[in-house]
Design a protein around this motif. Structure first.
Motif, PDB file in Angstrom:
ATOM      1  N   ASP A   3       0.845  -1.192   0.000  1.00  0.00           N
ATOM      2  CA  ASP A   3       0.000   0.000   0.000  1.00  0.00           C
ATOM      3  C   ASP A   3       0.889   1.254   0.000  1.00  0.00           C
ATOM      4  OD1 ASP A   3      -2.164   1.701   0.278  1.00  0.00           O
ATOM      5  OD2 ASP A   3      -2.325   1.375   2.439  1.00  0.00           O
ATOM      6  N   ARG A   4       0.508   2.235  -0.792  1.00  0.00           N
ATOM      7  CA  ARG A   4       1.292   3.481  -0.883  1.00  0.00           C
ATOM      8  C   ARG A   4       1.384   4.202   0.457  1.00  0.00           C
ATOM      9  NH1 ARG A   4       0.189   6.814  -6.404  1.00  0.00           N
ATOM     10  NH2 ARG A   4       0.847   5.196  -7.834  1.00  0.00           N
ATOM     11  N   ALA A   5       0.325   4.111   1.264  1.00  0.00           N
ATOM     12  CA  ALA A   5       0.332   4.799   2.561  1.00  0.00           C
ATOM     13  C   ALA A   5       1.410   4.222   3.478  1.00  0.00           C
ATOM     14  CB  ALA A   5      -1.035   4.702   3.218  1.00  0.00           C
ATOM     15  N   ILE A   6       1.567   2.906   3.457  1.00  0.00           N
ATOM     16  CA  ILE A   6       2.590   2.272   4.298  1.00  0.00           C
ATOM     17  C   ILE A   6       3.981   2.660   3.791  1.00  0.00           C
ATOM     18  CG2 ILE A   6       3.570   0.075   5.051  1.00  0.00           C
ATOM     19  CD1 ILE A   6       0.737  -1.094   4.912  1.00  0.00           C
ATOM     20  N   LEU A   7       4.151   2.626   2.479  1.00  0.00           N
ATOM     21  CA  LEU A   7       5.427   3.009   1.885  1.00  0.00           C
ATOM     22  C   LEU A   7       5.766   4.471   2.216  1.00  0.00           C
ATOM     23  CD1 LEU A   7       7.702   1.929   0.124  1.00  0.00           C
ATOM     24  CD2 LEU A   7       6.428   2.690  -1.873  1.00  0.00           C
ATOM     25  N   ALA A   8       4.768   5.328   2.144  1.00  0.00           N
ATOM     26  CA  ALA A   8       4.973   6.742   2.480  1.00  0.00           C
ATOM     27  C   ALA A   8       5.360   6.899   3.947  1.00  0.00           C
ATOM     28  CB  ALA A   8       3.720   7.544   2.167  1.00  0.00           C
ATOM     29  N   LYS A   9       4.732   6.116   4.808  1.00  0.00           N
ATOM     30  CA  LYS A   9       5.028   6.193   6.240  1.00  0.00           C
ATOM     31  C   LYS A   9       6.483   5.794   6.507  1.00  0.00           C
ATOM     32  CE  LYS A   9       2.054   5.403   9.969  1.00  0.00           C
ATOM     33  NZ  LYS A   9       1.090   4.558  10.673  1.00  0.00           N
ATOM     34  N   ILE A  10       6.950   4.784   5.786  1.00  0.00           N
ATOM     35  CA  ILE A  10       8.342   4.353   5.936  1.00  0.00           C
ATOM     36  C   ILE A  10       9.291   5.483   5.517  1.00  0.00           C
ATOM     37  CG2 ILE A  10      10.097   2.771   5.038  1.00  0.00           C
ATOM     38  CD1 ILE A  10       7.857   0.622   4.974  1.00  0.00           C
ATOM     39  N   HIS A  11       8.973   6.145   4.416  1.00  0.00           N
ATOM     40  CA  HIS A  11       9.826   7.232   3.939  1.00  0.00           C
ATOM     41  C   HIS A  11       9.761   8.455   4.865  1.00  0.00           C
ATOM     42  CE1 HIS A  11      11.363   5.413   0.309  1.00  0.00           C
ATOM     43  NE2 HIS A  11      10.165   4.896   0.112  1.00  0.00           N
ATOM     44  N   VAL A  12       8.612   8.704   5.464  1.00  0.00           N
ATOM     45  CA  VAL A  12       8.499   9.791   6.448  1.00  0.00           C
ATOM     46  C   VAL A  12       9.370   9.471   7.659  1.00  0.00           C
ATOM     47  CG1 VAL A  12       6.915  10.889   8.087  1.00  0.00           C
ATOM     48  CG2 VAL A  12       6.240  10.606   5.708  1.00  0.00           C
ATOM     49  N   ALA A  13       9.344   8.202   8.081  1.00  0.00           N
ATOM     50  CA  ALA A  13      10.170   7.782   9.218  1.00  0.00           C
ATOM     51  C   ALA A  13      11.648   7.958   8.901  1.00  0.00           C
ATOM     52  CB  ALA A  13       9.867   6.333   9.569  1.00  0.00           C
ATOM     53  N   LYS A  14      12.040   7.580   7.692  1.00  0.00           N
ATOM     54  CA  LYS A  14      13.441   7.745   7.270  1.00  0.00           C
ATOM     55  C   LYS A  14      13.854   9.207   7.374  1.00  0.00           C
ATOM     56  CE  LYS A  14      16.320   7.641   3.162  1.00  0.00           C
ATOM     57  NZ  LYS A  14      16.312   7.593   1.713  1.00  0.00           N
ATOM     58  N   LYS A  15      12.983  10.079   6.899  1.00  0.00           N
ATOM     59  CA  LYS A  15      13.289  11.517   6.924  1.00  0.00           C
ATOM     60  C   LYS A  15      13.311  12.038   8.361  1.00  0.00           C
ATOM     61  CE  LYS A  15      12.012  15.859   4.825  1.00  0.00           C
ATOM     62  NZ  LYS A  15      11.156  16.536   3.859  1.00  0.00           N
ATOM     63  N   GLN A  16      12.312  11.618   9.169  1.00  0.00           N
ATOM     64  CA  GLN A  16      12.243  12.090  10.550  1.00  0.00           C
ATOM     65  C   GLN A  16      13.455  11.656  11.355  1.00  0.00           C
ATOM     66  OE1 GLN A  16       9.622  10.583  14.001  1.00  0.00           O
ATOM     67  NE2 GLN A  16       8.327  12.073  12.956  1.00  0.00           N
ATOM     68  N   LEU A  17      13.946  10.446  11.088  1.00  0.00           N
ATOM     69  CA  LEU A  17      15.113   9.936  11.814  1.00  0.00           C
ATOM     70  C   LEU A  17      16.429  10.382  11.191  1.00  0.00           C
ATOM     71  CD1 LEU A  17      13.817   6.316  12.483  1.00  0.00           C
ATOM     72  CD2 LEU A  17      13.949   8.208  14.120  1.00  0.00           C
ATOM     73  N   ALA A  18      16.344  11.154  10.099  1.00  0.00           N
ATOM     74  CA  ALA A  18      17.519  11.686   9.394  1.00  0.00           C
ATOM     75  C   ALA A  18      18.494  10.574   9.022  1.00  0.00           C
ATOM     76  CB  ALA A  18      18.201  12.770  10.219  1.00  0.00           C
ATOM     77  N   MET A  19      17.941   9.501   8.460  1.00  0.00           N
ATOM     78  CA  MET A  19      18.766   8.358   8.080  1.00  0.00           C
ATOM     79  C   MET A  19      19.439   8.617   6.736  1.00  0.00           C
ATOM     80  SD  MET A  19      16.320   5.139   9.087  1.00  0.00           S
ATOM     81  CE  MET A  19      17.592   3.903   8.984  1.00  0.00           C
ATOM     82  N   GLU A  20      20.724   8.344   6.670  1.00  0.00           N
ATOM     83  CA  GLU A  20      21.457   8.390   5.405  1.00  0.00           C
ATOM     84  C   GLU A  20      20.961   7.231   4.543  1.00  0.00           C
ATOM     85  OE1 GLU A  20      23.749  10.613   4.347  1.00  0.00           O
ATOM     86  OE2 GLU A  20      23.458  11.768   6.175  1.00  0.00           O
ATOM     87  N   ASP A  21      21.085   7.368   3.231  1.00  0.00           N
ATOM     88  CA  ASP A  21      20.584   6.349   2.325  1.00  0.00           C
ATOM     89  C   ASP A  21      21.247   4.995   2.562  1.00  0.00           C
ATOM     90  OD1 ASP A  21      18.675   5.898   0.203  1.00  0.00           O
ATOM     91  OD2 ASP A  21      20.425   5.491  -1.082  1.00  0.00           O
ATOM     92  N   ASP A  22      22.557   4.989   2.816  1.00  0.00           N
ATOM     93  CA  ASP A  22      23.269   3.727   3.061  1.00  0.00           C
ATOM     94  C   ASP A  22      22.750   3.043   4.323  1.00  0.00           C
ATOM     95  OD1 ASP A  22      24.775   4.223   0.816  1.00  0.00           O
ATOM     96  OD2 ASP A  22      26.487   5.037   1.942  1.00  0.00           O
ATOM     97  N   ALA A  23      22.558   3.816   5.388  1.00  0.00           N
ATOM     98  CA  ALA A  23      22.053   3.259   6.647  1.00  0.00           C
ATOM     99  C   ALA A  23      20.623   2.755   6.477  1.00  0.00           C
ATOM    100  CB  ALA A  23      22.108   4.316   7.743  1.00  0.00           C
TER     101      ALA A  23
END
Length: 131
Positions: A3-23
């Motif tokens: 589902d796009r909503a779940i995928l979006a939530k994962i990407h929001v979490a990545k941004k909120q946690l300031a995760m580098e792409d490699d990590a």
């Protein structure tokens, strides 16, 4: 397919946690065994979200839109807002109260007397639950 909503939530979490792409990709590999979020199943996505929550991700609460009351109702709506915030309830809760108590679809359309009654009901509930 995920589902796009779940995928979006994962990407929001990545941004909120300031995760580098490699990590981020390393985390996906270790938690779900995939290199990209688009390859996740629903079960794997839930595991990834659970892991991200453990890492400190906090999804934004959705409390809805604040009504725009007339001047004679502004203080009452502010009191309702405070009571809802104290009990961590969304505006939809107040709309549901208006529907149940007065058969009015939105709190915006309540009369001052009806708003007083909603304030009283919310205050009684807050007193009952020790807020």
């Amino acid at each position: 397919m995920l589902d796009r909503a779940i995928l979006a939530k994962i990407h929001v979490a990545k941004k909120q946690l300031a995760m580098e792409d490699d990590a981020y990709r390393a985390m996906l590999q270790s938690v779900a065994g995939v290199a990209s979020a688009k390859d996740l199943t629903v079960v794997q996505a839930e595991k990834v979200l659970a892991h991200l929550r453990k890492c400190g991700f906090t999804p934004a609460a959705k409390f809805g839109r604040k009504p725009a009351p007339a001047r004679d109702r502004k203080a009452l709506v502010s009191k309702i807002e405070a009571l809802l915030a104290d009990s961590k309830r969304p505006w939809a809760y107040a709309d549901a109260m208006a529907r149940r108590m007065f058969q009015v679809d939105k709190i915006d359309w309540c009369t001052p007397d009806q708003l007083w009654r909603i304030v009283a009901a919310l205050q009684i509930n807050a007193n009952r639950h020790g807020s």
